[in-house]
Design an enzyme around this catalytic site. Structure first.
Site, mmCIF file in Angstrom:
data_model
loop_
_atom_site.group_PDB
_atom_site.id
_atom_site.type_symbol
_atom_site.label_atom_id
_atom_site.label_comp_id
_atom_site.label_asym_id
_atom_site.label_seq_id
_atom_site.Cartn_x
_atom_site.Cartn_y
_atom_site.Cartn_z
ATOM 1 N N ASP A 52 -13.360 26.735 8.110
ATOM 2 C CA ASP A 52 -13.560 25.799 6.861
ATOM 3 C C ASP A 52 -14.451 26.806 6.074
ATOM 4 O O ASP A 52 -15.141 26.184 5.094
ATOM 5 C CB ASP A 52 -14.041 24.269 7.430
ATOM 6 C CG ASP A 52 -15.241 24.523 8.208
ATOM 7 O OD1 ASP A 52 -15.607 25.411 8.661
ATOM 8 O OD2 ASP A 52 -15.643 23.232 8.726
ATOM 9 N N SER A 53 -15.200 27.917 6.422
ATOM 10 C CA SER A 53 -15.890 28.528 5.775
ATOM 11 C C SER A 53 -15.279 28.840 4.390
ATOM 12 O O SER A 53 -15.861 29.528 3.531
ATOM 13 C CB SER A 53 -16.395 29.806 6.495
ATOM 14 O OG SER A 53 -15.379 30.712 7.228
ATOM 15 N N ASP A 91 -9.500 25.591 11.663
ATOM 16 C CA ASP A 91 -10.683 24.359 11.654
ATOM 17 C C ASP A 91 -10.058 23.269 11.187
ATOM 18 O O ASP A 91 -9.465 23.159 10.026
ATOM 19 C CB ASP A 91 -11.643 25.038 10.651
ATOM 20 C CG ASP A 91 -12.799 25.745 11.431
ATOM 21 O OD1 ASP A 91 -12.829 25.491 12.571
ATOM 22 O OD2 ASP A 91 -13.667 26.329 10.865
ATOM 23 N N LYS A 121 -9.581 24.204 15.791
ATOM 24 C CA LYS A 121 -11.051 24.089 16.480
ATOM 25 C C LYS A 121 -11.914 22.932 15.672
ATOM 26 O O LYS A 121 -11.612 22.427 14.678
ATOM 27 C CB LYS A 121 -11.820 25.566 15.887
ATOM 28 C CG LYS A 121 -13.230 25.409 16.240
ATOM 29 C CD LYS A 121 -13.830 27.162 16.029
ATOM 30 C CE LYS A 121 -14.109 27.576 14.772
ATOM 31 N NZ LYS A 121 -15.119 26.686 13.912
ATOM 32 N N GLU A 123 -15.886 21.031 15.785
ATOM 33 C CA GLU A 123 -17.358 20.957 16.001
ATOM 34 C C GLU A 123 -17.796 19.944 16.761
ATOM 35 O O GLU A 123 -17.710 19.091 16.348
ATOM 36 C CB GLU A 123 -18.148 21.163 14.747
ATOM 37 C CG GLU A 123 -17.735 22.461 13.889
ATOM 38 C CD GLU A 123 -18.488 22.573 12.643
ATOM 39 O OE1 GLU A 123 -19.585 21.705 12.386
ATOM 40 O OE2 GLU A 123 -18.234 23.640 11.847
ATOM 41 N N GLU A 190 -22.385 29.342 17.878
ATOM 42 C CA GLU A 190 -22.980 29.908 16.692
ATOM 43 C C GLU A 190 -24.391 29.594 16.788
ATOM 44 O O GLU A 190 -25.138 28.821 16.617
ATOM 45 C CB GLU A 190 -22.465 29.052 15.298
ATOM 46 C CG GLU A 190 -23.062 29.423 14.202
ATOM 47 C CD GLU A 190 -22.116 29.138 12.980
ATOM 48 O OE1 GLU A 190 -20.978 28.706 13.314
ATOM 49 O OE2 GLU A 190 -22.547 29.329 11.844
HETATM 50 O O1 KIV Z 1 -15.472 28.241 9.569
HETATM 51 C C1 KIV Z 1 -15.929 29.500 10.003
HETATM 52 O O2 KIV Z 1 -15.897 30.555 9.481
HETATM 53 C C2 KIV Z 1 -16.410 29.383 11.416
HETATM 54 C C3 KIV Z 1 -17.091 30.601 11.982
HETATM 55 C C4 KIV Z 1 -18.568 31.031 11.270
HETATM 56 C C5 KIV Z 1 -17.136 30.482 13.399
HETATM 57 O O3 KIV Z 1 -16.419 28.400 12.188
#
Ligand code: KIV
Length: 272
Positions: A52-53, A91, A121, A123, A190
């Site tokens: 989600d980055s 994510d 994934k 969090e 992280e």
């Molecule tokens: O969204 C992302 O890029 C991440 C990584 C920093 C692990 O969750």
């Protein structure tokens, strides 16, 4: 020369567990589009994370919070079309799983069905245990994410190193054990102290993939655009830049502008 211990034609969640057992480190990078994912996949990266980055890197938002489930599915489906070898993990974005386990399952099913991704994934630790169980019960592989969890940035207040205090470190270890016990296939840690990350990797049997968590874990992940130097404002200590694409691209594009203005481009061979 490759230092891989075994030649995998297609990486699965099982391959990652095997890699940990064999002491082979796992490489993971983000990608959000077809062209970049094609390069990442053919370079031998084991896991592509559609993170989600994308909210920061692709859309220019300050945090990861604004990206939607539809947008994540769009990015993920582009990556899936490119990935021939890598495992593609997607994510679950902020707001698509926090309210209840049924919502978490619905969002995960949409990701799997509409993008073709291989795993999701999420969090968090014990707060989302029931959601993780519900997703796993539907046969969807889950990767956990503890330590600095950017979707909670407004709770933390800063992006500084997490779990330096004993109480937070203990909770993190308990959460990691819980994620292993319920059936997650891997875990991202992280921005936590390297000694704590190493301890977690030694304590649990599933692979632990670190970002800013030192070398004692089972693999590493970076945001692709940071690692190739396309972004240049973000310079945390854990980041190794392998290229300076921001500079190279700025120069190349500046040259193109000059060439257009001076009518150097196109030349006689570049036209019909
Ligand atoms: O969204 C992302 O890029 C991440 C990584 C920093 C692990 O969750």
């Amino acid at each position: 020369m490759s230092v891989a211990k075994k030649d995998y034609k297609r990486i699965t969640t099982k391959s990652l567990i095997e890699m940990k057992a064999n002491g082979e480190k796992i490489s993971m990078l983000t990608a959000y589009d077809y062209t970049m994912a094609k390069i990442v996949d053919s370079s031998g990266v084991d896991v592509i994370l559609v993170g989600d980055s994308a909210s920061n890197v692709m859309a220019g938002h300050e945090t990861t919070l604004p990206i939607t489930l539809d947008q994540m599915i769009y990015h993920a489906s582009s990556v899936v079309r490119a990935a021939e070898r890598a495992l593609v993990v997607v994510d679950l974005p902020f707001g698509s799983y926090q309210s209840d386990p049924r919502e978490a399952l619905r969002s995960s099913i949409r990701i799997m069905k509409e993008s073709g991704g291989h795993a999701v994934k999420l969090e968090g630790g014990k707060e989302i245990k029931e959601s993780i169980k519900k997703i796993l019960n539907a046969g969807i592989p889950v990767m956990g994410h503890l330590g600095l969890t950017p979707q909670s940035i407004y709770k933390f207040g800063t992006y500084t190193v997490r779990a330096k205090e004993e109480a937070e470190a203990e909770k993190l270890i308990e959460d990691a054990k819980m994620l292993e016990k319920v059936g997650c296939f891997a875990l991202v840690l992280e921005k936590i102290p390297s000694s704590l990350a190493k301890k977690v990797a030694e304590t649990i049997s599933i692979p632990v993939i670190g970002i800013g968590a030192g070398s004692g874990v089972d693999g590493q992940v970076l945001v692709l655009h940071d690692m190739i130097g396309m972004t240049h404002e973000f310079s945390p200590r854990f980041l190794r830049r392998y290229m300076n694409l921001y500079e190279d691209m700025t120069k190349a594009i500046g040259q193109y502008v000059d060439d257009v203005k001076s009518v150097d481009f196109p030349n006689a061979n570049e036209q019909y």
